[in-house]
Design a protein around this motif. Structure first.
Motif, short mmCIF file in Angstrom:
data_model
loop_
_atom_site.label_atom_id
_atom_site.label_comp_id
_atom_site.label_asym_id
_atom_site.label_seq_id
_atom_site.Cartn_x
_atom_site.Cartn_y
_atom_site.Cartn_z
N ARG A 1 0.84 -1.19 0.00
CA ARG A 1 0.00 0.00 0.00
C ARG A 1 0.88 1.24 0.00
NH1 ARG A 1 0.12 2.42 4.87
NH2 ARG A 1 0.57 1.23 6.75
N THR A 2 0.26 2.39 -0.18
CA THR A 2 0.97 3.67 -0.08
C THR A 2 0.90 4.13 1.38
OG1 THR A 2 -1.00 5.01 -0.50
CG2 THR A 2 0.24 4.26 -2.44
N ASN A 3 1.21 5.39 1.62
CA ASN A 3 1.10 5.95 2.98
C ASN A 3 -0.34 6.01 3.45
OD1 ASN A 3 3.84 6.24 3.36
ND2 ASN A 3 3.87 8.30 2.50
N ASP A 4 -1.28 5.97 2.52
CA ASP A 4 -2.70 5.92 2.88
C ASP A 4 -2.99 4.48 3.31
OD1 ASP A 4 -5.47 5.67 2.99
OD2 ASP A 4 -5.82 6.57 1.02
N PRO A 5 -3.41 4.28 4.57
CA PRO A 5 -3.63 2.92 5.06
C PRO A 5 -4.65 2.12 4.24
CG PRO A 5 -3.90 4.52 6.83
CD PRO A 5 -3.69 5.28 5.57
N ASN A 6 -5.60 2.78 3.63
CA ASN A 6 -6.66 2.10 2.88
C ASN A 6 -6.44 2.21 1.37
OD1 ASN A 6 -8.21 1.39 5.27
ND2 ASN A 6 -8.58 3.58 5.44
N SER A 7 -5.21 1.97 0.93
CA SER A 7 -4.88 2.15 -0.48
C SER A 7 -4.47 0.87 -1.20
CB SER A 7 -3.75 3.18 -0.62
OG SER A 7 -2.59 2.72 0.04
N ALA A 8 -4.49 -0.28 -0.53
CA ALA A 8 -4.06 -1.53 -1.17
C ALA A 8 -5.00 -1.90 -2.31
CB ALA A 8 -4.01 -2.66 -0.15
N THR A 9 -4.40 -2.31 -3.43
CA THR A 9 -5.19 -2.79 -4.58
C THR A 9 -4.66 -4.17 -4.97
OG1 THR A 9 -3.79 -1.56 -6.14
CG2 THR A 9 -5.84 -0.49 -5.41
#
Length: 187
Positions: free
Chosen positions: A107-115
């Motif tokens: 993921r990125t620094n945004d915790p809810n960004s996993a794709t």
């Protein structure tokens, strides 16, 4: 049978059922990952939708850090990024740890960004686990390599070099996931 008894029987049956596995047929050999849908249901469902769609077929391991992890799931050999679905919520507080052989969502620094991107820990990386009491920290483990750690170790030993500011640890020789396959459940 009462509704409660039926529910408990179904729960026991689901608990006793074997875990789902996915085989990554890589250019270096096969890696089998056992998924943990009980502790990481959203991450597992997300991963499986990408496998079923053929998303991982032909992607490369684009980030290989020999004393850390190997990452894949997003780019082809020309470093073109594959299109993804909407990001999923972080499931890092599920009790699973980023230990050697565990598989986690990138993921990125945004915790809810996993794709679609994921990584395999090649050493114990408990520092990537969620901080107790801090929401939105850590990296969500959703599976475990159950066969093919020799292949993971072969990939981790690959020589890498920076390509540009986005690819700092790119293998000099591309390493592919030729095909990702959901294996039939064993009973």
């Amino acid at each position: 049978m009462t509704k409660t008894a039926l529910f408990l029987a179904a729960l026991l049956s689901a608990t006793c059922a074997s875990a789902q596995t996915v085989k990554l047929q890589t250019s270096e050999g096969d890696i089998r990952i056992e998924l943990n849908a009980e502790k990481a249901p959203k991450s597992v469902a997300n991963f499986l939708q990408y496998v079923k769609a053929g998303h991982y077929n032909g992607v490369i391991f684009h980030r290989v850090i020999g004393n850390f992890m190997i990452q894949t799931g997003g780019y082809d050999a020309k470093l073109n990024q594959r299109p993804t679905k909407a990001p999923i919520p972080l499931e890092s507080s599920n009790g699973l740890s980023n230990l050697r052989g565990s598989v986690a969502m990138a993921r990125t620094n945004d915790p809810n960004s996993a794709t679609s991107q994921f990584f395999i820990n090649v050493v114990d990386n408990a520092n990537l686990d969620a901080d107790v009491g801090r929401i939105g920290t850590g990296y969500a483990v959703f599976g475990q390599v159950v066969d093919g750690m020799d292949v993971v170790d072969k990939i981790r030993a690959t020589e890498t070099a920076p390509k540009n500011m986005f690819f700092q640890d790119l293998p000099l020789k591309p390493i592919f996931i030729n095909k990702a396959v959901i294996e039939p459940a064993k009973k």
